[in-house]
Enzyme design. Structure first.
Site: not given
Length: 293
Positions: A134, A182, A224, A241, A243
DNA sequence: TCCGTAAGGTATCAG
DNA sequence: CTGATACCTTACGGA
């Protein structure tokens, strides 16, 4: 039309193009068959991207990386796919660790990418709580709607939008494209870059942790996302990073690296992953955990 | 068919 | 500075 080849046998550690471009490091490449993240492409399928107005497409077959472009793109291809990295040496220098060994063995040939900073920044702002397919869809939609069309070999390709074009978009328009919460982050960050308030590339001049703090000034960018931009577009190979996948890995494999805060935990895991190239280790572990079963 | 949950987190606001 | 909560949207699995 320019074209060329790179002999992959002569490359230290080889190149797995599929894993490099479909492991969630970059959302700026697309496949001509439009089917990303659903399995490896046919050998004659191209991946393409647009950099500084030039279309570049690549495919890997018979041990050779072929490229075609509107410009003489050999140096560009080598930079984007980090073909000069001595992957064998990086793997050999990695610390002895069961999970890391397993990840490196399973995905041999996967390289880090070196993408343009602004597109990477926006891509990873979009990545918050999103699946890789996505995220790729969102970034492709942004390119289709706001990116400069570029004609090449009888087809039209879209560059990633400029900061000015994205800054001119409205939150509502981006919500229409499915960006959700976002959307305002993307508009506001694009405005900051378009207005000259700050540009992600400026982080290159800073020390690693200062660079991460610098990137966090952009809206929608926390620790992140900042680490992703540093690792995948600004040459900070030590960035790790953290996550959800890596946090799970810390719980199950490196509980002593959990130091409470992001900064301290990241530092501890960076040491565990060998420091200088810890970001390579992160990328392999991330991809390994995400794709197994 | 309908819900609860999680997906490469961040901004905001208490304490 | 640390912890809690809301947030868009979609695709799953279980009721």
């Amino acid at each position: 039309m320019h074209s060329g080849e790179v002999d992959l046998e002569a490359l230290s550690g080889g190149l797995d193009l599929y894993r490099t471009l479909e492991s969630g490091q970059t959302y700026l490449w697309r496949r001509t068959d439009g089917a990303m993240y659903g399995g490896a492409p046919a050998p004659d399928e191209w991946y393409y991207t647009v950099v500084d107005g030039a279309v570049v497409r690549v495919r890997s077959r018979n041990g050779v990386l072929e490229w075609e472009s509107s410009i003489e793109a050999d140096p560009l291809v080598r930079r984007l796919l980090r073909l000069e990295d001595d992957l064998e040496a990086i793997v050999a220098a990695a610390p002895d660790d069961p999970l890391l060994d397993e990840a490196y063995a399973a995905h041999r040939g996967m390289r880090l990418v070196d993408d343009p900073p602004f597109g990477t920044l926006i891509s990873f702002i979009c990545s918050a709580q999103m699946r890789v397919d996505r995220i790729h869809g969102m970034v492709s939609a942004l390119a289709r709607q706001y990116g400069e069309p570029v004609a090449f070999d009888g087809a039209t390709y879209h560059a990633f939008p400029t900061p000015e074009r994205l800054a001119a978009a409205t939150e509502g328009e981006l919500r229409e494209l499915g960006l959700g919460y976002r959307a305002p982050y993307v508009v506001r960050t694009a405005e900051m870059v378009a207005d000259g308030e700050a540009h992600p590339a400026e982080a290159r001049e800073l020390e690693y942790e200062d660079a991460r703090e610098f990137l966090k000034r952009f809206v929608g960018v926390g620790d992140k996302v900042a680490d992703c931009v540093l690792l995948f577009s600004l040459g900070f190979d030590q960035a790790v990073p953290l996550d959800t996948w890596l946090k799970t890995a810390i719980e199950e494999h490196y509980p002593d690296c959990d130091r409470g805060s992001y900064a301290a935990t990241s530092r501890a895991l960076r040491e565990r992953f060998g420091g200088e190239y810890a970001g390579y280790a992160q990328t392999y572990v991330f991809h390994h955990l995400r794709t197994r079963d």
